[in-house]
Scaffold this motif. Structure first.
Motif, PDB file in Angstrom:
ATOM      1  N   TRP A 185       0.817  -1.219   0.000  1.00  0.00           N
ATOM      2  CA  TRP A 185       0.000   0.000   0.000  1.00  0.00           C
ATOM      3  C   TRP A 185       0.849   1.267   0.000  1.00  0.00           C
ATOM      4  O   TRP A 185       0.313   2.366  -0.075  1.00  0.00           O
ATOM      5  N   LYS A 186       2.161   1.112   0.070  1.00  0.00           N
ATOM      6  CA  LYS A 186       3.056   2.253  -0.074  1.00  0.00           C
ATOM      7  C   LYS A 186       3.534   2.413  -1.512  1.00  0.00           C
ATOM      8  O   LYS A 186       4.276   3.338  -1.825  1.00  0.00           O
ATOM      9  N   GLY A 187       3.137   1.477  -2.366  1.00  0.00           N
ATOM     10  CA  GLY A 187       3.599   1.492  -3.740  1.00  0.00           C
ATOM     11  C   GLY A 187       4.945   0.835  -3.937  1.00  0.00           C
ATOM     12  O   GLY A 187       5.547   0.956  -5.008  1.00  0.00           O
ATOM     13  N   GLU A 188       5.412   0.101  -2.939  1.00  0.00           N
ATOM     14  CA  GLU A 188       6.708  -0.557  -2.993  1.00  0.00           C
ATOM     15  C   GLU A 188       6.521  -2.058  -3.257  1.00  0.00           C
ATOM     16  O   GLU A 188       5.430  -2.593  -3.067  1.00  0.00           O
ATOM     17  N   PRO A 189       7.588  -2.755  -3.698  1.00  0.00           N
ATOM     18  CA  PRO A 189       7.463  -4.196  -3.917  1.00  0.00           C
ATOM     19  C   PRO A 189       6.962  -4.918  -2.675  1.00  0.00           C
ATOM     20  O   PRO A 189       7.287  -4.538  -1.543  1.00  0.00           O
TER      21      PRO A 189
END
Length: 218
Positions: A185-189
């Motif tokens: 949800w942070k846009g990270e892998p």
């Protein structure tokens, strides 16, 4: 669950004795190996015991910690969604066809899915409500099958919280090799402990969704 995982582990030990295994039912075995299988024999147990053909069997393969191969199988419907660096395909008794996400619409026109909105609590529930209010349509009760529909191009997004590695690692190669994107949800892998996960048909759609979810990202 347990019988299917025992059978899967026995086949892996026979054919790939140097590989590791991580499974929902029996935990980790040789998890630091170069290749590690990640197993969820019945994802969507509530659907299974209710007779709904939306549960799946998830089989993923890590190489040096990264998910590289995945299968989402629905035995009742006789479907296998397979993803690898060679591409993603749907395999049925009728044959094999390529999988491709559809051209993603703006969030206001997007169709999304999750297992159950009541799984989101506190800040997550508020973030999810905000996202649903901005999207066109939300559907429930599909478990991993919603992610398969993103890869197939019939849904635009799927998201969950509280996932374990065996809930998502088979899914990642299927969606990514169909042209989609999967992050936390942070846009990270997605990390090795999974947790909050979202899949979308495009990075642009994902970024729109994250504007609603990031406030609850952990």
């Amino acid at each position: 669950d347990k019988g299917a995982e025992r059978a899967s582990r026995a086949l892996i030990r026979r054919d790939f004795p140097d590989h590791g295994v991580i499974g929902e039912e029996y935990g980790a075995e040789n998890a630091e190996a170069e290749f590690v299988w990640v197993l969820d024999p019945v994802d969507g147990t509530r659907a299974f015991i209710s007779g709904l053909p939306l549960w799946t069997t998830l089989i993923g393969l890590r190489h040096r910690g990264r998910p590289v191969l995945g299968a989402i199988a629905q035995p009742v419907l006789r479907e296998v969604f397979l993803g690898s660096p060679l591409g993603s395909r749907l395999i049925t008794p009728q044959g094999s066809t390529p999988l491709r996400v559809r051209k993603a619409p703006p969030l206001a026109h997007a169709v999304m899915g999750t297992t159950d909105p009541f799984l989101f609590q506190g800040a997550e529930a508020d973030a999810y409500a905000s996202l649903v209010g901005a999207a066109r349509l939300a559907r429930y009760g599909c478990d991993a099958y919603a992610f398969a529909m993103v890869a197939q191009g019939t849904m635009d997004m799927a998201l969950e919280t509280g996932l374990k590695p065996w809930d998502i690692e088979a899914i990642i190669p299927v969606i990514e090799n169909a042209g989609g994107v999967v992050t936390d949800w942070k846009g990270e892998p997605v990390g090795p402990e999974a947790g909050q996960v979202i899949a979308a048909a495009s990075r642009e759609l994902l970024d729109e969704a994250l504007e609603h979810l990031s406030k609850a990202a952990t």
